[in-house]
Scaffold this motif. Structure first.
Motif, PDB file in Angstrom:
ATOM      1  N   LEU A 162       0.849  -1.197   0.000  1.00 53.37           N
ATOM      2  CA  LEU A 162       0.000   0.000   0.000  1.00 53.37           C
ATOM      3  C   LEU A 162       0.882   1.244   0.000  1.00 53.37           C
ATOM      4  O   LEU A 162       1.805   1.353   0.798  1.00 53.37           O
ATOM      5  CB  LEU A 162      -0.908   0.018   1.231  1.00 53.37           C
ATOM      6  N   ALA A 163       0.596   2.169  -0.891  1.00 51.35           N
ATOM      7  CA  ALA A 163       1.336   3.432  -0.958  1.00 51.35           C
ATOM      8  C   ALA A 163       0.336   4.577  -1.031  1.00 51.35           C
ATOM      9  O   ALA A 163      -0.706   4.472  -1.694  1.00 51.35           O
ATOM     10  CB  ALA A 163       2.261   3.452  -2.177  1.00 51.35           C
ATOM     11  N   GLY A 164       0.669   5.662  -0.337  1.00 47.70           N
ATOM     12  CA  GLY A 164      -0.222   6.816  -0.356  1.00 47.70           C
ATOM     13  C   GLY A 164       0.256   7.894   0.590  1.00 47.70           C
ATOM     14  O   GLY A 164       1.185   7.687   1.372  1.00 47.70           O
ATOM     15  N   LEU A 165      -0.387   9.053   0.526  1.00 44.28           N
ATOM     16  CA  LEU A 165      -0.051  10.164   1.406  1.00 44.28           C
ATOM     17  C   LEU A 165      -0.557   9.888   2.818  1.00 44.28           C
ATOM     18  O   LEU A 165      -1.426   9.023   3.020  1.00 44.28           O
ATOM     19  CB  LEU A 165      -0.666  11.456   0.868  1.00 44.28           C
ATOM     20  N   PRO A 166      -0.052  10.626   3.818  1.00 46.45           N
ATOM     21  CA  PRO A 166      -0.569  10.452   5.181  1.00 46.45           C
ATOM     22  C   PRO A 166      -2.072  10.693   5.250  1.00 46.45           C
ATOM     23  O   PRO A 166      -2.611  11.551   4.555  1.00 46.45           O
ATOM     24  CB  PRO A 166       0.198  11.520   5.976  1.00 46.45           C
ATOM     25  N   SER A 167      -2.747   9.876   6.058  1.00 44.89           N
ATOM     26  CA  SER A 167      -4.196   9.976   6.286  1.00 44.89           C
ATOM     27  C   SER A 167      -5.035   9.648   5.057  1.00 44.89           C
ATOM     28  O   SER A 167      -6.216  10.012   4.991  1.00 44.89           O
ATOM     29  CB  SER A 167      -4.575  11.379   6.801  1.00 44.89           C
ATOM     30  N   ALA A 168      -4.432   8.955   4.073  1.00 45.94           N
ATOM     31  CA  ALA A 168      -5.212   8.526   2.909  1.00 45.94           C
ATOM     32  C   ALA A 168      -6.093   7.332   3.264  1.00 45.94           C
ATOM     33  O   ALA A 168      -7.057   7.042   2.555  1.00 45.94           O
ATOM     34  CB  ALA A 168      -4.288   8.178   1.748  1.00 45.94           C
ATOM     35  N   GLY A 169      -5.762   6.642   4.355  1.00 45.90           N
ATOM     36  CA  GLY A 169      -6.583   5.515   4.794  1.00 45.90           C
ATOM     37  C   GLY A 169      -5.955   4.161   4.555  1.00 45.90           C
ATOM     38  O   GLY A 169      -6.655   3.149   4.518  1.00 45.90           O
ATOM     39  N   LYS A 170      -4.633   4.098   4.436  1.00 43.30           N
ATOM     40  CA  LYS A 170      -3.958   2.815   4.187  1.00 43.30           C
ATOM     41  C   LYS A 170      -4.123   1.865   5.367  1.00 43.30           C
ATOM     42  O   LYS A 170      -4.444   0.688   5.193  1.00 43.30           O
ATOM     43  CB  LYS A 170      -2.467   3.053   3.903  1.00 43.30           C
ATOM     44  N   SER A 171      -3.867   2.363   6.581  1.00 42.07           N
ATOM     45  CA  SER A 171      -4.000   1.516   7.760  1.00 42.07           C
ATOM     46  C   SER A 171      -5.445   1.068   7.969  1.00 42.07           C
ATOM     47  O   SER A 171      -5.711  -0.072   8.357  1.00 42.07           O
ATOM     48  CB  SER A 171      -3.493   2.249   9.010  1.00 42.07           C
ATOM     49  N   SER A 172      -6.381   1.959   7.695  1.00 36.42           N
ATOM     50  CA  SER A 172      -7.795   1.599   7.820  1.00 36.42           C
ATOM     51  C   SER A 172      -8.168   0.521   6.816  1.00 36.42           C
ATOM     52  O   SER A 172      -8.933  -0.405   7.130  1.00 36.42           O
ATOM     53  CB  SER A 172      -8.674   2.836   7.595  1.00 36.42           C
TER      54      SER A 172
END
Length: 429
Positions: A162-172
């Motif tokens: 998973l790659a993305g900006l902070p708070s994009a929702g990867k952990s969720s």
């Protein structure tokens, strides 16, 4: 604490020395030489520990030395072999030579890996008895065990990254589709270390997903946390780029999409070329759904690069099955997880460092000549200075190894002092 890169020192055990001994027993004539061989030194062995996911165990212990072989003794008694040292590492750990930076081994296969081999034990004088040399008063010293500084670099083994900006929702997203429980909070950089989760997509079908700390612009140059952890998705088969399509963070979704794409390409072209799915997260917050301007611009950008896009909501669970089904479909068509090929073998590195070509000859301030090198040290270790035949062997090896010719080329003349590995003698033509 998560540690995924560390340098350690390893040293295999030295071989034991061969013994100089003669059989002396009442009523036994002509006993002859009976010196036993030295034991072999212990090896440095790497083994996979499937229960570990960090290199934290190396934080306070970075020096590993195997046991030395025991010396031989009379009555042809063999010295004891040195104990091996087994170093356990997480699956996916790369072992690099610290000096050259070359990959020696990718610990993603089950076989143990011998990094440093122990020195062979020296022969006792029983081996040197011949018809013309019946009383050999010399034996071989044990060989020095290999030593090497290596860098351990953990690259997690996962199918999907998973790659993305902070708070994009990867952990969720990871928490919603797997049993993983990463920390989730409403502030940036909640994720401080990579997380793994197993995603089940049907009976007997599953894949491993990795979540890394959020990337920011400039991450490829070291900004933020994500750059340090991008290595963990380098061996992934597929990348899921998570984009906050709602824009509630005050960012344009299409700009976020291009920011991450640019950072992946700057970090590694191999990473940028991996197959990709765009997960447009927080779609439940769009007032007009996929007809919203934000959604349409993101669809256009993804289509231009040939990436499939799935609109989801990790918070509500909307469309997550469609995403995991698409991931599973693409994985079925992709090759297995990347395994890094070794760029050099320990034998090749030893050959570069342990031949007579690696011996250095320098002229000292007093006019003498200093000879240094691993090959030379191994040779000196085998010499019995009190035995004429052993000294003759030493002289032959210096000639055959080209050391005498190199001394002449360096300007060494009759009577000059030569020093090597603790020995000092006059040069004689």
């Amino acid at each position: 604490m998560f540690i995924d890169k560390i340098q350690i020192y390893t040293k295999a055990g030295n071989g034991g020395n061969g013994a100089v001994s003669f059989r002396r027993e009442k009523y036994v004539a002509k006993g002859g030489p009976d010196g036993g061989d030295g034991g072999n030194g212990g090896n440095i062995i790497f083994r996979i520990d499937h229960g570990a996911n960090t290199l934290l165990s190396f934080r306070y212990k970075r020096k590993f030395v195997a046991g030395n072989g025991g010396d031989g003794s009379g009555a042809k008694r063999h010295g004891e072999n040195g104990a091996d040292v087994i170093i356990t590492v997480p699956a996916g750990t790369l072992i690099r030579d610290a000096e050259s930076g070359k990959i020696l081994r990718d610990m993603s296969v089950e076989e143990d890996y011998i990094l440093c081999r122990g020195g062979r034990g020296g022969w006792g004088n029983k081996h040197f008895a011949t018809a013309t040399r019946q009383i050999p008063r010399f034996a071989k010293a044990g060989q020095t065990g290999e030593e090497r500084e290596v860098v351990l670099e953990l690259k997690m083994i996962a199918d999907v990254g998973l790659a993305g900006l902070p708070s994009a929702g990867k952990s969720s997203l990871l928490a919603a589709v797997s049993a993983a429980r990463p920390k989730i909070a409403d502030y940036h950089f909640t994720t401080l270390e990579p997380n793994l989760g197993v995603v089940s997509v049907g009976e007997g079908s599953e894949f491993v997903m990795a979540d890394i700390p959020g990337l920011i612009e400039g991450a490829s140059e070291g900004a933020g946390l994500g750059h340090d952890f991008l290595r963990h998705i380098e061996r992934c088969r597929l990348i899921v780029q998570v984009v906050d399509v709602s824009g509630i963070e005050g960012r344009e979704p299409v700009e976020d999409f291009h920011t991450i794409a640019d950072e992946l390409e700057k970090f590694s072209q191999t990473l940028a070329d991996k197959p990709r799915i765009i997960a447009a997260n927080k779609a439940d917050l769009l007032p007009d759904g996929v007809d919203s301007p934000e959604a349409k611009s993101l669809i256009t950008a993804a289509d231009a690069m040939g990436y499939p896009i799935v609109f989801i909501s990790a918070a509500t669970g909307d469309n997550l099955k469609a995403l995991t089904d698409e991931i599973s479909r693409m994985l079925a068509e992709l090759p297995p997880v990347t395994t890094f090929e070794a760029e050099a073998t320990t034998e090749e590195l030893n050959a570069e460092r342990g031949t007579s070509e690696g011996v250095t000859i320098t002229r000292e301030s007093d006019g003498g000549f200093l000879c240094e090198g691993n090959w030379l040290q191994e040779l000196v270790n085998q010499i019995n200075l009190g035995d004429r035949e052993s000294l003759m062997y030493f002289q032959r090896m210096l000639i055959q190894g080209g050391i005498i010719d190199r001394l002449r080329e360096a300007g060494c003349e009759e009577g000059d002092t030569v020093r090597m590995c603790g020995l000092e003698f006059d040069f004689v033509e």
